[in-house]
Structures are given as C-alpha cells and as structure tokens.
Design an enzyme around this catalytic site. Structure first.
Site, PDB file in Angstrom:
ATOM      1  N   LYS A   1       0.847  -1.277  -0.110  1.00  0.00           N
ATOM      2  CA  LYS A   1      -0.052  -0.176   0.104  1.00  0.00           C
ATOM      3  C   LYS A   1       1.308   1.269  -0.463  1.00  0.00           C
ATOM      4  O   LYS A   1       0.766   2.210  -1.007  1.00  0.00           O
ATOM      5  CB  LYS A   1      -0.860   0.038   1.263  1.00  0.00           C
ATOM      6  CG  LYS A   1      -2.211   1.121   1.457  1.00  0.00           C
ATOM      7  CD  LYS A   1      -2.441   1.153   2.533  1.00  0.00           C
ATOM      8  CE  LYS A   1      -1.805   2.682   3.603  1.00  0.00           C
ATOM      9  NZ  LYS A   1      -2.321   3.090   4.762  1.00  0.00           N
TER      10      LYS A   1
ATOM     11  N   ASP B   1      -6.385   0.019   0.659  1.00  0.00           N
ATOM     12  CA  ASP B   1      -6.128   0.053   2.568  1.00  0.00           C
ATOM     13  C   ASP B   1      -7.624  -1.249   1.901  1.00  0.00           C
ATOM     14  O   ASP B   1      -8.146  -1.573   1.860  1.00  0.00           O
ATOM     15  CB  ASP B   1      -6.078   0.837   2.965  1.00  0.00           C
ATOM     16  CG  ASP B   1      -7.300   2.091   2.661  1.00  0.00           C
ATOM     17  OD1 ASP B   1      -8.226   1.237   1.335  1.00  0.00           O
ATOM     18  OD2 ASP B   1      -7.302   2.886   2.437  1.00  0.00           O
TER      19      ASP B   1
END
Ligand code: SF4
Length: 220
Positions: free
Chosen positions: A130, A148
C-alpha cells in the site's frame, strides 16, 4: 507477470465504468490528504498513517521533517528521539523501526533517492505494498492502485472482486479500471469509505453508488 485468471465479463466491465464515473462525480478533486514536500516525506507520512488518521499524521510530520531531512538522517536517528516524535500516531515503536529500516535501504541501496518503481519500493524494509503504491502514484505520478481496508471492503461490496487478499484485490481493480485512474480512484474510494461505506455497517442512504451496488440490497 502472466495473468492466467479468467477474463473479465462485459457486464462487470460495464459496471466498473459506471462506478468509475459515479465516484469521479461524487468526489471531484480527490487527492492525497497527507502533507509532504518530496517522495521521502510521503513515504514516511504513509508509514505513519497506518491505523492513524491523516490529520493526526499531518500534526506530527512538521516537527519530524524539520528534525530529519534525508534518508541517511532518518536511518541514523536516535531510536528514542524518533519514537517520541511519532508517538502520537500509535504503534510508534514499529513505525519508528520501519522508518529507520526503509531509510537505511534508501540511503545504502539507492543513493539516498526513493526508488521510482513498485518492485524496488516494495522491497524496502518496512514498506508494504500500500505504501509503495501511495508513493508511486502521488509522489511520482506513476499509476498505483492503493488497496487499504476501505478500498478492499468497497470493492467487495460493489462486486468488483471476491477476494480478501489485498494483492488480489489490487489485480482485480487494475483489470477493471484504466491505469490513468488508479491513483485517484483509490482516493475516491477511501473518501467513500469514510463518508458512506463504513465498516461494519454502511450508510447506504445518500451513497452516490447506491444504484450500482449489489450489497445495498442486503443492507436494506
Ligand atoms: S450503497 Fe452502501 S454498501 Fe454500496 S457502496 Fe454505497 S455505502 Fe457501500
């Protein structure tokens, strides 16, 4: 990487196009809400944003970035001092460790410059996929699909993926949306998640995607 997965159905592609348009219309100008002046600062701010609000991170980073400016300075930071500076973001020992390790890699392996590709970013100690995609998309303008908890949850509720593994969700979304949209799409989905598509119970009334969403029928 060879993609041996089933081809995407036209119906799903058509829905993705509508989701894309609805998100873009609902959250015009969506962008990264972390404050940063260069790729290194964004990388560090993103590490700090895990399990913490961007607003809190933005309160912490001015003093942090004033104290340490280069990857070498972060890598050589005194542990206790660095931990104290990031303490209010939570999980501060792990975050300080990740910052020091990532910055050591950047200083030693990359001449002090944050690498500009997903593979090298992802290989930095303490940097997850991420974070790598956030830096790639926002600091370098290279498309990166950030997944996420918000993005994963929304993608599943919208029927854009059946996967729970963030890497597989990332691949599913990359097949459905054009690469020029990946970075902004991530921001838009995060805003949707904060405002409407919350966990565990979404606020479907008023959601700009209600007409497109199979999950809302279960909720309502
Ligand atoms: S309609 Fe409900 S479940 Fe679907 S995206 Fe919107 S908030 Fe989430």
């Amino acid at each position: 990487m060879t993609n041996r997965r089933r081809p995407v159905s036209q119906a799903l592609l058509d829905r993705a196009i509508k989701v894309d348009a609805a998100l873009h219309a609902a959250f015009p100008g969506a962008k990264c809400s972390l404050d940063y002046a260069n790729p290194l600062q964004l990388l560090i701010a993103t590490i700090l944003s895990a399990q913490c609000t961007d607003a809190r991170v933005n309160m912490v980073t001015p003093a942090l970035f004033a104290r340490y400016k280069t990857a070498a300075e972060f890598a050589g930071a005194d542990c206790a001092e660095l931990e104290a500076l990031v303490q209010s973001t939570g999980f501060y020992r792990n975050k300080a460790k990740s910052i020091r390790e990532a910055c050591k890699d950047i200083a030693v392996l990359h001449g002090g410059e944050v690498p500009k590709n997903l593979e090298e970013l992802y290989q930095l100690h303490g940097v997850g996929r991420k974070t790598a995609n956030v830096v790639l998309g926002n600091a370098f303008g290279i498309p990166g699909m950030v997944v996420d908890t918000h993005v994963g949850r929304i993608a599943r509720r919208l029927g854009l993926t059946k996967n729970a593994d963030p890497v597989k969700v990332e691949q599913d979304l990359m097949r459905l949306f054009p690469d020029m949209r990946w970075t902004t799409l991530g921001h838009e989905m995060i805003l949707l998640g904060r405002k409407y598509c919350k966990a565990p119970t979404p606020k479907c009334a008023g959601c700009p995607l209600i007409e497109l969403c199979p999950f809302t029928k279960k909720v309502l």
